[in-house]
Design an enzyme around this catalytic site. Sequence first.
Site, PDB file in Angstrom:
ATOM      1  N   LYS A  10     126.673 109.833  56.446  1.00  0.00           N
ATOM      2  CA  LYS A  10     125.618 110.527  55.697  1.00  0.00           C
ATOM      3  C   LYS A  10     125.570 109.998  54.251  1.00  0.00           C
ATOM      4  O   LYS A  10     126.461 109.247  53.817  1.00  0.00           O
ATOM      5  CB  LYS A  10     125.878 112.038  55.758  1.00  0.00           C
ATOM      6  CG  LYS A  10     125.871 112.578  57.205  1.00  0.00           C
ATOM      7  CD  LYS A  10     125.664 114.076  57.246  1.00  0.00           C
ATOM      8  CE  LYS A  10     126.856 114.849  57.661  1.00  0.00           C
ATOM      9  NZ  LYS A  10     126.644 116.287  57.862  1.00  0.00           N
ATOM     10  N   TYR A  50     117.898 117.299  62.908  1.00  0.00           N
ATOM     11  CA  TYR A  50     118.374 118.655  62.593  1.00  0.00           C
ATOM     12  C   TYR A  50     117.327 119.635  63.107  1.00  0.00           C
ATOM     13  O   TYR A  50     116.416 120.030  62.389  1.00  0.00           O
ATOM     14  CB  TYR A  50     118.642 118.789  61.100  1.00  0.00           C
ATOM     15  CG  TYR A  50     119.901 118.063  60.668  1.00  0.00           C
ATOM     16  CD1 TYR A  50     121.136 118.398  61.217  1.00  0.00           C
ATOM     17  CD2 TYR A  50     119.871 117.040  59.726  1.00  0.00           C
ATOM     18  CE1 TYR A  50     122.304 117.728  60.842  1.00  0.00           C
ATOM     19  CE2 TYR A  50     121.037 116.371  59.339  1.00  0.00           C
ATOM     20  CZ  TYR A  50     122.244 116.730  59.909  1.00  0.00           C
ATOM     21  OH  TYR A  50     123.402 116.078  59.537  1.00  0.00           O
ATOM     22  N   ASN A 126     129.819 116.610  54.083  1.00  0.00           N
ATOM     23  CA  ASN A 126     131.044 116.343  54.843  1.00  0.00           C
ATOM     24  C   ASN A 126     131.056 114.941  55.441  1.00  0.00           C
ATOM     25  O   ASN A 126     131.675 114.700  56.473  1.00  0.00           O
ATOM     26  CB  ASN A 126     131.268 117.428  55.907  1.00  0.00           C
ATOM     27  CG  ASN A 126     130.088 117.552  56.847  1.00  0.00           C
ATOM     28  OD1 ASN A 126     129.209 116.701  56.858  1.00  0.00           O
ATOM     29  ND2 ASN A 126     130.077 118.605  57.640  1.00  0.00           N
ATOM     30  N   HIS A 129     128.244 112.634  60.468  1.00  0.00           N
ATOM     31  CA  HIS A 129     127.768 113.425  61.601  1.00  0.00           C
ATOM     32  C   HIS A 129     128.284 112.766  62.865  1.00  0.00           C
ATOM     33  O   HIS A 129     128.259 111.530  62.978  1.00  0.00           O
ATOM     34  CB  HIS A 129     126.229 113.451  61.649  1.00  0.00           C
ATOM     35  CG  HIS A 129     125.722 113.952  62.971  1.00  0.00           C
ATOM     36  ND1 HIS A 129     125.621 115.291  63.258  1.00  0.00           N
ATOM     37  CD2 HIS A 129     125.356 113.290  64.107  1.00  0.00           C
ATOM     38  CE1 HIS A 129     125.189 115.433  64.507  1.00  0.00           C
ATOM     39  NE2 HIS A 129     125.017 114.244  65.045  1.00  0.00           N
ATOM     40  N   GLU A 140     120.460 112.590  70.822  1.00  0.00           N
ATOM     41  CA  GLU A 140     120.559 111.934  69.502  1.00  0.00           C
ATOM     42  C   GLU A 140     120.523 110.409  69.637  1.00  0.00           C
ATOM     43  O   GLU A 140     119.883 109.736  68.829  1.00  0.00           O
ATOM     44  CB  GLU A 140     121.853 112.390  68.799  1.00  0.00           C
ATOM     45  CG  GLU A 140     121.787 113.867  68.408  1.00  0.00           C
ATOM     46  CD  GLU A 140     123.096 114.414  67.857  1.00  0.00           C
ATOM     47  OE1 GLU A 140     124.072 113.643  67.738  1.00  0.00           O
ATOM     48  OE2 GLU A 140     123.140 115.614  67.536  1.00  0.00           O
TER      49      GLU A 140
HETATM   50  P1  ADP Z   1     129.125 119.677  62.565  1.00  0.00           P
HETATM   51  O1  ADP Z   1     128.418 118.631  61.733  1.00  0.00           O
HETATM   52  O2  ADP Z   1     130.577 119.793  62.200  1.00  0.00           O
HETATM   53  O3  ADP Z   1     128.899 119.507  64.051  1.00  0.00           O
HETATM   54  P2  ADP Z   1     127.147 121.848  62.516  1.00  0.00           P
HETATM   55  O4  ADP Z   1     126.371 121.141  63.586  1.00  0.00           O
HETATM   56  O5  ADP Z   1     127.480 123.280  62.753  1.00  0.00           O
HETATM   57  O6  ADP Z   1     128.508 121.094  62.157  1.00  0.00           O
HETATM   58  O7  ADP Z   1     126.338 121.786  61.151  1.00  0.00           O
HETATM   59  C1  ADP Z   1     125.601 120.650  60.803  1.00  0.00           C
HETATM   60  C2  ADP Z   1     125.837 120.341  59.353  1.00  0.00           C
HETATM   61  O8  ADP Z   1     125.343 121.413  58.555  1.00  0.00           O
HETATM   62  C3  ADP Z   1     127.286 120.227  58.920  1.00  0.00           C
HETATM   63  O9  ADP Z   1     127.838 118.965  59.204  1.00  0.00           O
HETATM   64  C4  ADP Z   1     127.186 120.476  57.422  1.00  0.00           C
HETATM   65  O10 ADP Z   1     126.810 119.275  56.742  1.00  0.00           O
HETATM   66  C5  ADP Z   1     126.025 121.444  57.328  1.00  0.00           C
HETATM   67  N1  ADP Z   1     126.419 122.843  57.108  1.00  0.00           N
HETATM   68  C6  ADP Z   1     127.075 123.660  57.960  1.00  0.00           C
HETATM   69  N2  ADP Z   1     127.210 124.885  57.408  1.00  0.00           N
HETATM   70  C7  ADP Z   1     126.632 124.842  56.192  1.00  0.00           C
HETATM   71  C8  ADP Z   1     126.435 125.769  55.124  1.00  0.00           C
HETATM   72  N3  ADP Z   1     126.858 127.026  55.207  1.00  0.00           N
HETATM   73  N4  ADP Z   1     125.790 125.361  54.037  1.00  0.00           N
HETATM   74  C9  ADP Z   1     125.331 124.093  53.947  1.00  0.00           C
HETATM   75  N5  ADP Z   1     125.477 123.166  54.901  1.00  0.00           N
HETATM   76  C10 ADP Z   1     126.125 123.525  56.006  1.00  0.00           C
END
Ligand code: ADP
Length: 162
Positions: A10, A50, A126, A129, A140
């Site tokens: 990302k 998303y 983070n 993805h 995807e």
């Molecule tokens: P992952 O990427 O670990 O599979 P999710 O699919 O649940 O997690 O969420 C997608 C992305 O949304 C996460 O990687 C993170 O960047 C973002 N995210 C998750 N929770 C929050 C939050 N409370 N506030 C902002 N961004 C969030």
Amino acid sequence: MIQQTLVLIKPDGVQRGLIGEIIKRLEQRGLKIVGMKMVHVDKSFAEKHYTEDIEKRHGKKVRDYLIDYVSHDPIIAMVIQGSSAIEVVRKIVGTTYPGESPIGTIRGDFAHVSKARAKEKNQGRNLVHASANEEDAKKELALWFSVDEIHDYKLSAEEHLI
Ligand code: ADP
């Protein structure tokens, strides 16, 4: 089972100069990169990645943030192949919130923001993805890569890896 999964570095991963480090961690585990490109997607493309599922799980603010963020700067998209690659890559990446992600994972080694802070700012940086399961990986990969961008080749070390 040999699987393919989508990995995105990302914008925070690209901006922080972590492309090589992230790729290294996938390669050193013996996973094979079968597709890779730098892309700068627009918002309408980001909306397809998303999906509304994110809104259901995390709310509209988080989905809007993710769509804005992922389309703001170039990112790296990769197709990673290997034995149970979906689960293995998720282990290498770590858990959603870096502050909770184990040391040794990409998110645990290169970031530290807590779940509380992510919620406070509606900003979940983070680095990476990775597709969550087989169904997501299929959708995807079809969104991000055409068939001719995924390469079928053999690594010279493959017999030792798989
Ligand atoms: P992952 O990427 O670990 O599979 P999710 O699919 O649940 O997690 O969420 C997608 C992305 O949304 C996460 O990687 C993170 O960047 C973002 N995210 C998750 N929770 C929050 C939050 N409370 N506030 C902002 N961004 C969030």
